[in-house]
Design an enzyme around this catalytic site. Structure first.
Site, PDB file in Angstrom:
ATOM      1  N   GLY A  87     -12.475  -0.084   2.924  1.00  0.00           N
ATOM      2  CA  GLY A  87     -12.839  -1.491   2.753  1.00  0.00           C
ATOM      3  C   GLY A  87     -11.766  -2.309   2.055  1.00  0.00           C
ATOM      4  O   GLY A  87     -10.792  -1.781   1.526  1.00  0.00           O
ATOM      5  N   ASP A  88     -11.957  -3.605   2.073  1.00  0.00           N
ATOM      6  CA  ASP A  88     -11.154  -4.574   1.309  1.00  0.00           C
ATOM      7  C   ASP A  88     -12.018  -5.836   1.299  1.00  0.00           C
ATOM      8  O   ASP A  88     -13.248  -5.747   1.464  1.00  0.00           O
ATOM      9  CB  ASP A  88      -9.780  -4.795   1.972  1.00  0.00           C
ATOM     10  CG  ASP A  88      -8.796  -5.543   1.067  1.00  0.00           C
ATOM     11  OD1 ASP A  88      -8.185  -4.911   0.189  1.00  0.00           O
ATOM     12  OD2 ASP A  88      -8.636  -6.778   1.220  1.00  0.00           O
TER      13      ASP A  88
ATOM     14  N   ASN B 202     -16.452  -6.615  -5.131  1.00  0.00           N
ATOM     15  CA  ASN B 202     -16.447  -5.213  -5.525  1.00  0.00           C
ATOM     16  C   ASN B 202     -15.534  -4.946  -6.724  1.00  0.00           C
ATOM     17  O   ASN B 202     -15.951  -4.335  -7.711  1.00  0.00           O
ATOM     18  CB  ASN B 202     -16.014  -4.357  -4.319  1.00  0.00           C
ATOM     19  CG  ASN B 202     -15.788  -2.909  -4.689  1.00  0.00           C
ATOM     20  OD1 ASN B 202     -14.670  -2.489  -4.935  1.00  0.00           O
ATOM     21  ND2 ASN B 202     -16.870  -2.155  -4.791  1.00  0.00           N
TER      22      ASN B 202
ATOM     23  N   LYS C 120       1.777   1.851  -3.695  1.00  0.00           N
ATOM     24  CA  LYS C 120       0.553   2.092  -4.456  1.00  0.00           C
ATOM     25  C   LYS C 120       0.062   3.512  -4.179  1.00  0.00           C
ATOM     26  O   LYS C 120      -0.246   4.267  -5.105  1.00  0.00           O
ATOM     27  CB  LYS C 120      -0.510   1.076  -4.017  1.00  0.00           C
ATOM     28  CG  LYS C 120      -1.826   1.180  -4.754  1.00  0.00           C
ATOM     29  CD  LYS C 120      -2.963   0.477  -4.023  1.00  0.00           C
ATOM     30  CE  LYS C 120      -2.674  -0.984  -3.765  1.00  0.00           C
ATOM     31  NZ  LYS C 120      -3.903  -1.715  -3.356  1.00  0.00           N
TER      32      LYS C 120
ATOM     33  N   LYS D  67      -2.794  -0.847   6.646  1.00  0.00           N
ATOM     34  CA  LYS D  67      -3.782  -1.897   6.321  1.00  0.00           C
ATOM     35  C   LYS D  67      -4.255  -2.507   7.627  1.00  0.00           C
ATOM     36  O   LYS D  67      -3.546  -2.467   8.628  1.00  0.00           O
ATOM     37  CB  LYS D  67      -3.140  -2.997   5.470  1.00  0.00           C
ATOM     38  CG  LYS D  67      -4.137  -3.848   4.721  1.00  0.00           C
ATOM     39  CD  LYS D  67      -4.563  -3.183   3.433  1.00  0.00           C
ATOM     40  CE  LYS D  67      -5.715  -3.893   2.766  1.00  0.00           C
ATOM     41  NZ  LYS D  67      -5.960  -3.347   1.418  1.00  0.00           N
TER      42      LYS D  67
ATOM     43  N   SER E  21     -10.416   7.105  -2.763  1.00  0.00           N
ATOM     44  CA  SER E  21     -10.521   7.306  -1.311  1.00  0.00           C
ATOM     45  C   SER E  21      -9.870   8.629  -0.922  1.00  0.00           C
ATOM     46  O   SER E  21     -10.400   9.381  -0.091  1.00  0.00           O
ATOM     47  CB  SER E  21      -9.821   6.165  -0.554  1.00  0.00           C
ATOM     48  OG  SER E  21     -10.674   5.056  -0.404  1.00  0.00           O
TER      49      SER E  21
ATOM     50  N   GLN F 198       0.826  -1.213   0.000  1.00  0.00           N
ATOM     51  CA  GLN F 198       0.000   0.000   0.000  1.00  0.00           C
ATOM     52  C   GLN F 198       0.861   1.265   0.000  1.00  0.00           C
ATOM     53  O   GLN F 198       0.471   2.282  -0.572  1.00  0.00           O
ATOM     54  CB  GLN F 198      -0.913  -0.022   1.238  1.00  0.00           C
ATOM     55  CG  GLN F 198      -2.131   0.889   1.150  1.00  0.00           C
ATOM     56  CD  GLN F 198      -3.291   0.293   0.353  1.00  0.00           C
ATOM     57  OE1 GLN F 198      -3.608  -0.873   0.510  1.00  0.00           O
ATOM     58  NE2 GLN F 198      -3.927   1.097  -0.473  1.00  0.00           N
TER      59      GLN F 198
END
Ligand code: NDP
Ligand code: 2IT
Length: 457
Positions: free
Chosen positions: A176-177, A252, A125, A137, A389, A122
């Protein structure tokens, strides 16, 4: 000063190997975390050689050690009055570029290795998005399957009763994840508000549109993945129109990747869930998938009762045996191994864009790159979700909301930038055409430069 920094005579490879060895020693048994670090370090040698200051200031050593990892008990009462106990996590990996940012995963396989691999990826990213967000995370080994709505609510409330101590709109902003969508974010948000006694919309993203959410956040990861894929294809003068496409998962990311791919003329012939996969040679009817997965919470095998021309096959990873030109792994880590990659290549694969995090094993990645398959790595290809986000955070700060098209346009531009930056970084550091290395380097350089400016912390 560490021995590594003093030892100027050792080669870059030896130095990087010693860093990897330390990660293995410090994080025993955490295979997914080791894998993510290994893939990242494979890109680092030319960067470290061209920037000796990174080694001098122990940038890699500091990056690989999370700033903080919290683990906590999550007790809750099920519908039968039984007390259940799960484990919650939040890794606050790196805050160089902004507040920690990253999703929460509720899945029975969650452990510190999974959370650390996700948190580590992350960082880069988020850096690639160009938005002011650090990397984090979290999640729990709670299994939402088969739980009632009230059980989900009680679990979320208990989870947040501990997590709230560690988050905040300028500190750490979860989203979310896997297993955490709009419903869970709503319950988590409600509990945070109740504990804090104030409405702070910036503490979570992926919120409902009625209470501070951003339009297009739901679609963002899947749409963004397709925008990235379009860039990849156009580098060879190709388009999605008429291309046979296989998309794993039916959550999703998968659903909205399928939606955008179909809109652009792709023929999506297969998708899956953790039980198995469906093949519809005439093209997946997405309305049916949405009804089953988003409304009824059912299984993908139910699709064939609505569409008898389709077939259902047990075993989700065999989806890669379905012939296609475009493959989009959008379910989970390590769902596409070397054998699957070989089969895909044999069946005429042109391009892969990773909607999930680390869906391809390292062997698969090497095979695909060696066979000249266009490859959009997760850090770049699925960055659209976290990018929007960050746009949600920006809208919350300004107390206004942008239209769907405004957000979607910004998303498209961000994905195009990520593509260009990754291509450029790959070229600059001797990895031309390898976007795995390009994305790692482009993200890393942004974080590393800011780390140097902020001193040894
Ligand atoms: P969802 O929970 O909405 O959907 C997950 C899908 O993957 C479901 O179809 C699920 O099947 C399947 N799946 C989950 N675990 C496994 C497994 N162990 N084996 C096989 N199939 C599995 O999650 P998302 O769509 O949000 O996430 C999918 C991937 O995308 C994850 O890797 C996530 O980290 C990544 N991602 C998500 C982002 C987001 O914004 N949501 C952003 C960037 C990346 P079943 O229904 O049977 O459980
Ligand atoms: O893996 C990811 O990028 C996400 N699950 C989304 C994170 C976020 O903060 O939107």
């Amino acid at each position: 000063m560490s021995k590594l920094i003093q030892d100027h005579t050792s080669t870059t490879e030896t130095y990087i190997q010693s860093i990897y060895d330390t990660v293995i020693k410090r994080n025993p048994g955490e295979q997914e975390f080791h894998q993510a670090v290994n893939e990242f370090l494979e890109s680092m040698a030319p960067v470290i050689e061209q920037h000796p200051e990174y080694r001098q200031h122990a940038v890699l050593e500091r990056l690989l050690e999370p700033e903080r990892l919290v683990s906590f008990r999550v007790p809750w009462v099920d519908d039968h009055g039984q007390v259940q106990v799960n484990r919650g996590f939040r890794v606050q990996f790196n805050s160089t570029l902004g507040p920690y940012k990253g999703g929460l995963r509720f899945h029975e396989t969650v452990n510190s290795s999974i959370i650390k691999f996700l948190g580590f990826e992350q960082i880069f990213k988020n850096a690639l998005t160009g938005q002011p967000i650090g990397g984090g995370k979290g999640g729990s080994d709670f299994d939402p399957k088969g739980k009632s709505d009230m059980e989900i609510m009680r679990f979320c409330q208990s989870f947040m009763t501990e997590l709230y101590k560690y988050i905040g709109s300028d500190v750490d902003v979860p989203a979310g994840d896997i297993g955490v969508g709009g419903r869970e974010i709503g319950y988590l948000f409600g509990q945070y508000k109740r504990i804090r006694g104030g409405n702070e919309p910036g503490i979570l993203t992926g919120k409902g549109i009625g209470y501070g959410g951003s339009l297009a956040r739901t679609e963002a990861t899947g749409y963004g993945c397709i925008y990235f894929l379009q860039e990849l294809l156009s580098s060879r003068g190709l388009h999605l129109q008429g291309r046979r496409t296989v998309v794993s998962g039916s959550g999703n990311v998968s659903i909205f990747a399928m939606e955008k791919a179909q809109e652009l003329g792709a023929i999506v012939v297969a998708c899956s869930d953790s039980g198995g996969y469906i093949v519809d040679p005439n093209g997946i009817k997405l309305d049916t998938v949405k009804q089953i997965k988003l409304v009824e919470g059912g299984r993908i095998r139910d699709y064939v009762t609505h569409h008898p021309e389709a077939s259902y096959h047990y075993g989700s990873t065999d989806i890669w045996s379905v012939p296609c030109e475009i493959a989009l792994p959008c379910a989970t880590q390590n769902e596409l191994d070397a054998a699957a990659a070989r089969r895909l290549i044999g069946n005429g694969l042109i391009a892969i864009a990773e909607g999930a995090n680390m869906p391809s094993t390292l062997d698969a990645v090497h095979l695909l790159l060696d066979n000249d398959i266009l490859f959009g790595p997760a850090k770049a290809a699925n960055a659209g979700g976290v990018a929007v986000s960050a746009l949600e955070m920006a809208q919350n700060s300004m107390r206004l909301s942008w239209s769907f098209d405004e957000v979607d346009d910004k998303l498209k531009q961000i994905m195009q930038h990520i593509y260009r930056d990754s291509v450029q970084a790959a070229k600059t550091y001797g990895f031309e055409g390898n976007l795995v290395a390009g994305a790692n380097i482009a993200g890393f350089r942004r974080v590393a430069e800011a780390m140097l400016q902020q001193g040894i912390i």
